[in-house]
Design a protein around this motif. Sequence first.
Motif, PDB file in Angstrom:
ATOM      1  N   SER A   1     -74.400 -71.885   6.184  1.00 17.41           N
ATOM      2  CA  SER A   1     -74.665 -72.930   7.169  1.00 17.41           C
ATOM      3  C   SER A   1     -75.392 -72.374   8.393  1.00 17.41           C
ATOM      4  O   SER A   1     -74.993 -71.346   8.945  1.00 17.41           O
TER       5      SER A   1
ATOM      6  N   PRO B   1     -72.007 -67.143   6.909  1.00 14.04           N
ATOM      7  CA  PRO B   1     -72.007 -68.276   5.988  1.00 14.04           C
ATOM      8  C   PRO B   1     -73.442 -68.758   5.757  1.00 14.04           C
ATOM      9  O   PRO B   1     -74.364 -68.334   6.473  1.00 14.04           O
TER      10      PRO B   1
ATOM     11  N   LEU C   1     -64.391 -72.542   5.920  1.00  7.46           N
ATOM     12  CA  LEU C   1     -64.582 -72.083   4.533  1.00  7.46           C
ATOM     13  C   LEU C   1     -63.273 -71.523   3.998  1.00  7.46           C
ATOM     14  O   LEU C   1     -62.577 -70.793   4.685  1.00  7.46           O
TER      15      LEU C   1
ATOM     16  N   SER D   1     -61.708 -69.873   7.083  1.00  8.36           N
ATOM     17  CA  SER D   1     -62.508 -69.211   8.114  1.00  8.36           C
ATOM     18  C   SER D   1     -62.607 -70.100   9.351  1.00  8.36           C
ATOM     19  O   SER D   1     -62.226 -71.269   9.327  1.00  8.36           O
TER      20      SER D   1
ATOM     21  N   GLU E   1     -68.377 -67.447  -0.527  1.00 11.72           N
ATOM     22  CA  GLU E   1     -69.428 -68.472  -0.482  1.00 11.72           C
ATOM     23  C   GLU E   1     -70.778 -67.948  -0.969  1.00 11.72           C
ATOM     24  O   GLU E   1     -71.477 -68.619  -1.721  1.00 11.72           O
TER      25      GLU E   1
ATOM     26  N   ASP F   1     -65.145 -71.436  10.393  1.00  7.19           N
ATOM     27  CA  ASP F   1     -66.064 -72.524  10.059  1.00  7.19           C
ATOM     28  C   ASP F   1     -65.512 -73.446   8.980  1.00  7.19           C
ATOM     29  O   ASP F   1     -66.214 -74.315   8.483  1.00  7.19           O
TER      30      ASP F   1
ATOM     31  N   THR G   1     -60.783 -69.053   1.868  1.00  5.09           N
ATOM     32  CA  THR G   1     -60.806 -67.627   1.523  1.00  5.09           C
ATOM     33  C   THR G   1     -60.059 -67.447   0.198  1.00  5.09           C
ATOM     34  O   THR G   1     -59.280 -68.322  -0.193  1.00  5.09           O
TER      35      THR G   1
ATOM     36  N   GLU H   1     -62.879 -63.877   7.900  1.00  6.46           N
ATOM     37  CA  GLU H   1     -64.259 -64.348   7.771  1.00  6.46           C
ATOM     38  C   GLU H   1     -65.013 -63.634   6.651  1.00  6.46           C
ATOM     39  O   GLU H   1     -65.728 -64.275   5.883  1.00  6.46           O
TER      40      GLU H   1
ATOM     41  N   GLY I   1     -72.995 -72.104  11.154  1.00  8.70           N
ATOM     42  CA  GLY I   1     -71.844 -71.224  10.945  1.00  8.70           C
ATOM     43  C   GLY I   1     -71.950 -69.978  11.796  1.00  8.70           C
ATOM     44  O   GLY I   1     -73.005 -69.631  12.315  1.00  8.70           O
TER      45      GLY I   1
ATOM     46  N   ALA J   1     -64.143 -65.035   3.270  1.00  5.64           N
ATOM     47  CA  ALA J   1     -64.655 -66.402   3.104  1.00  5.64           C
ATOM     48  C   ALA J   1     -66.158 -66.395   2.859  1.00  5.64           C
ATOM     49  O   ALA J   1     -66.663 -67.100   1.979  1.00  5.64           O
ATOM     50  N   HIS J   2     -66.886 -65.601   3.633  1.00  7.22           N
ATOM     51  CA  HIS J   2     -68.337 -65.539   3.468  1.00  7.22           C
ATOM     52  C   HIS J   2     -68.722 -64.948   2.113  1.00  7.22           C
ATOM     53  O   HIS J   2     -69.657 -65.429   1.464  1.00  7.22           O
TER      54      HIS J   2
END
Length: 183
Positions: A30, A28, A176, A172, A71, A174, A178, A64, A33, A67-68
């Motif tokens: 962050s 991510p 986030l 996720s 982002e 963290d 998906t 994950e 993250g 989601a990443h």
Amino acid sequence: MAKLFDCITDDLQKFIAKQHLFFVATAPLSATGHVNLSPKGLDTFRILSRDRVAYLDLTGSGNETSAHLQENGRITFMFCAFEGPPLILRLYGKGYTVLPGASEWDALYKLFSPLPGIRQIIVGEIDRVQTSCGTAVPLFEPIGQRDNLVKWAQNKGEQGLHDYWQQKNFVSIDGLPTPLGKQ
């Protein structure tokens, strides 16, 4: 030691085709993250062109990667020679998730053997191809692929998988979202 290539060359494509395992890494934006690094197997990786790849993503404990990618798009694929001459290959690029029903789904999905638990296809547009020596990677002889995930997905059934996605794959670790959560 490291060598850069403009694309996934014919020799590197042959190397990839021989591998029983690959790794996918995303993170991510962050600073707090979690970086995600996932091993993948079961003949789920395909080279679409000299700068484009895809893999069939099966249901897992988290989501994950998807989601990443939603982002920030950053993705790295890594292959290690566990047999034969030492080599590590990394494919860097931008990726995205293709869900069933998306315009690209049918064209991509036909490239793979059907497996229970299919969740999505991850596509990577590769902008950096790099090898390194891999001389510290141990030698291993593959015994075969595990069938635990396939059996688990078969036992869950279609509705069970959708219920599992709602519980475990919509956000996720963290927090986030998906793409599955948008369906």
